[in-house]
Scaffold this motif. Structure first.
Motif, PDB file in Angstrom:
ATOM      1  N   ILE A   9      -3.548   8.405  -5.819  1.00 35.42           N
ATOM      2  CA  ILE A   9      -2.150   8.148  -5.457  1.00 35.42           C
ATOM      3  C   ILE A   9      -1.707   9.088  -4.341  1.00 35.42           C
ATOM      4  N   ARG A  10      -2.143  10.347  -4.413  1.00 36.10           N
ATOM      5  CA  ARG A  10      -1.795  11.310  -3.364  1.00 36.10           C
ATOM      6  C   ARG A  10      -2.342  10.856  -2.002  1.00 36.10           C
ATOM      7  N   ARG A  11      -3.585  10.380  -2.005  1.00 34.12           N
ATOM      8  CA  ARG A  11      -4.165   9.905  -0.748  1.00 34.12           C
ATOM      9  C   ARG A  11      -3.417   8.677  -0.224  1.00 34.12           C
ATOM     10  N   LEU A  12      -3.047   7.762  -1.120  1.00 32.23           N
ATOM     11  CA  LEU A  12      -2.308   6.578  -0.692  1.00 32.23           C
ATOM     12  C   LEU A  12      -0.948   6.948  -0.118  1.00 32.23           C
ATOM     13  N   VAL A  13      -0.239   7.871  -0.799  1.00 29.88           N
ATOM     14  CA  VAL A  13       1.078   8.286  -0.314  1.00 29.88           C
ATOM     15  C   VAL A  13       0.953   8.989   1.031  1.00 29.88           C
ATOM     16  N   ASP A  14      -0.015   9.904   1.141  1.00 28.53           N
ATOM     17  CA  ASP A  14      -0.198  10.606   2.415  1.00 28.53           C
ATOM     18  C   ASP A  14      -0.560   9.632   3.528  1.00 28.53           C
ATOM     19  N   GLY A  15      -1.452   8.671   3.229  1.00 26.17           N
ATOM     20  CA  GLY A  15      -1.819   7.700   4.255  1.00 26.17           C
ATOM     21  C   GLY A  15      -0.644   6.864   4.698  1.00 26.17           C
TER      22      GLY A  15
END
Length: 465
Positions: A257-263
Motif C-alpha cells: 500500500i505504501r508503494r502504491l500511495v507513493d507511486g
C-alpha cells in the motif's frame, strides 16, 4: 442473548477453562461416588450378614425361654432382633440383587448351622422420610452437632432390610437391619477443593492467554494506525506461528500500500508539475490575442487550470506529508487562524482542556479549507469548540444554501462538486473537502455534514486527543 455471551478471546478461554474443570469435577465425582457407593453398600451388606449369622448362631444355642430377653438386649438402632413363631417376611423371591446377596452371604456364614429357611426383603419405608437432597448432602448446612445427629439418624431414615431365619425348633428370628443406600455426594471440603482448583487453573491460564492475545492487540492497533495513514511502522513479528504469519502478511500488505500511495503521489505531482510549462506558454500566447473577449476567456480557462493544478498538488502533498505529531492547544490554533478574519466568528471557548496530539500544519490546511468554503458559499462562518474527555468537538456553521442530504457523502470524493451552489464559476475544484477528510481521518477523527438550525451548513469534526 448475545449480550450475555463473552466478547473476547480471553473471556471465551476463561469460560472454556471454568466449564471444562466444572464438568470434569462433576463427572469424576459422579463416577467416583457411584463406584464408592457400590463398594460400601456391598461391604455393609457383608458386615450385616456376618452380624446376623453370629446372632443366629448365638441364639440357636440359647435356651428358648431366654431368647426373647437376649434378643432385646442385643438389639440396637442399626439391627433389631425379635423372636416369633412366624416369619415377618413373606415367602417370596428376593426383590433385587442386594437382597439376594444378603441372603446368600447369610447362608454362607450359616453353613455349619442346621437352619431351615432364610428370607430377605425390604422393610416398609418410614412415613417421615427426609427429602432426597438433605439425604444426599447432609453436611452442607447446620452446626457440627446437627450434622453428627443427621449421620446417626441416617440408619433410621434409610431403607432397611427385613430378614427372617427359621431355627431348628421352628422358631423364627426376625431381623430389622439398616441398609445404607445413599452416601453424601458433596461436602464443603469437596466444594472448596473445586473452587481452589478453579482459582489455580484460571491463574495459570491468565499468563499464557495474555501472551497469546497480546500480539492480536498489537495487530489491531497497527491496523487502526494504518487506517489513519501511518504506513511506515512495521508490526513486530512475534508470538505464535499463526500470529507471526498474520503479522508478516500485514507488513507485506502495508509495504504494498505504501508503494502504491507513493507511486500515485509521485505521478500526480509529476503530471501537475509538467502541466505548468505548457500553461505558462499558453498564457504568454494569450497576451498576443487581439480580441479582448477571447483573450479574457482564454486567461480565465488558464486560471482555472492553474487552480486545479494547485489543488491537485495540495492533495498529493497531503498524502505524502511526513509532519511529526506534536502536542498543541487546538483552541489557540483556531484563535490565531481567525484573529484577523472579519467574516469568521470564533464563539467564546468554554473552560476546559484543548490539548491534543496531532499535526498542526495539516490541521491549519483542514480548517482553512472549511473556513474558505464557509465564507465563499455561506457569506460568513461561526466556529465553536466543545471539550470532551477523549476528544475535542469543532463545529463550523455557515449561512449559505447548504448541501443536499443525498450529496453529503459524495462531496468528499476528489473533484466532485455540487453544481447547484458550488459551480466552476466560484473557483472550486472539488478537492477541498477531500483534503479535509484525509487530514481528519489521519488524526483518527470523524467529520459529518448536517443542517444548521435556521439554514446553512453545519460541519462537525471530532478530533481525538
Amino acid at each position: 442473548m448475545r449480550r450475555f455471551l463473552p466478547d473476547s478471546i480471553v473471556d471465551w478461554l476463561m469460560v472454556i477453562v471454568v466449564t471444562g474443570i466444572c464438568a470434569s469435577q462433576l463427572a469424576t465425582t459422579l463416577f467416583h461416588n457411584i463406584n464408592r457407593n457400590e463398594a460400601i453398600t456391598a461391604l455393609e451388606d457383608v458386615r450385616a450378614a456376618e452380624r446376623i449369622a453370629s446372632i443366629v448362631a448365638f441364639l440357636e444355642n440359647t435356651a428358648p425361654i431366654l431368647r426373647r430377653g437376649v434378643a432385646t438386649a442385643i438389639s440396637r438402632s442399626s439391627l433389631y432382633v425379635t423372636t416369633s413363631n412366624h416369619s415377618a417376611v413373606p415367602d417370596t423371591k428376593a426383590p433385587d440383587r442386594r437382597c439376594a446377596r444378603l441372603r446368600d452371604v447369610v447362608k454362607a456364614r450359616l453353613v455349619d448351622i442346621h437352619w431351615r429357611q432364610v428370607r430377605v426383603n425390604y422393610a416398609p419405608q418410614p412415613a417421615d422420610q427426609d427429602h432426597w437432597f438433605r439425604r444426599l448432602w447432609p453436611g452442607l448446612w447446620g452446626s457440627d452437632q446437627d450434622r453428627t445427629s443427621q449421620i446417626l439418624d441416617r440408619q433410621s431414615n434409610e431403607r432397611r432390610f427385613r430378614v427372617a431365619i427359621q431355627l431348628l425348633d421352628d422358631t423364627w428370628l426376625n431381623f430389622d437391619v439398616a441398609a445404607v443406600s445413599s452416601l453424601p455426594i458433596a461436602s464443603w471440603d469437596l466444594i472448596l477443593s473445586i473452587l481452589a482448583t478453579l482459582a489455580v487453573a484460571i491463574a495459570l491460564c491468565l499468563f499464557p492467554v495474555y501472551r497469546l492475545t497480546r500480539p492480536l492487540a498489537r495487530l489491531t492497533k497497527a491496523a487502526e494506525t494504518m487506517g489513519r495513514g501511518n504506513l511506515d511502522t512495521p508490526l513486530p513479528e512475534t508470538g505464535s506461528v499463526e500470529v507471526r504469519r498474520a503479522a508478516h502478511a500485514f507488513n507485506e500488505m502495508q509495504a504494498r500500500i505504501r508503494r502504491l500511495v507513493d507511486g500515485r503521489t509521485q505521478m500526480i505531482a509529476a503530471i501537475s508539475h509538467d502541466l505548468r510549462t505548457p500553461i505558462t506558454r499558453l498564457r504568454l500566447r494569450a497576451e498576443f490575442v487581439d480580441d479582448p473577449e477571447a483573450q479574457q476567456r482564454m486567461l480565465s480557462d488558464l486560471d482555472e487550470m492553474e487552480a486545479m493544478i494547485r489543488s491537485t498538488l495540495a492533495f498529493a502533498r497531503e498524502d505524502s506529508d511526513r509532519e511529526a505529531p506534536v502536542q498543541f492547544d487546538l483552541a489557540q490554533l483556531l484563535g490565531e487562524m481567525t484573529f484577523d478574519l472579519p467574516d469568521v466568528t470564533l464563539l467564546p471557548v468554554p473552560p476546559g482542556d484543548y490539548q491534543m496530539l496531532g499535526r498542526p500544519l495539516a490541521l491549519r490546511r483542514c480548517f482553512g479549507n472549511l473556513i474558505d468554503n464557509a465564507i465563499k458559499y455561506g457569506q460568513r462562518a461561526e466556529i465553536s469548540l466543545t471539550p470532551r474527555p477523549t476528544a475535542i468537538m469543532v463545529t463550523i456553521d455557515d449561512f449559505g444554501p447548504g448541501i443536499p442530504p443525498d450529496q453529503r457523502d459524495l462531496v468528499f470524493r476528489p473533484f466532485y462538486r455540487v453544481e447547484a451552489s458550488r459551480n466552476r464559476n466560484s473557483g472550486g475544484t472539488g478537492l477541498g473537502l477531500a483534503i479535509v477528510q484525509s487530514i481528519v481521518l489521519t488524526h483518527g477523527g470523524e467529520i459529518n455534514l448536517g443542517d444548521r438550525p435556521g439554514g446553512g451548513l453545519r460541519v462537525t469534526l471530532r478530533l481525538p486527543r
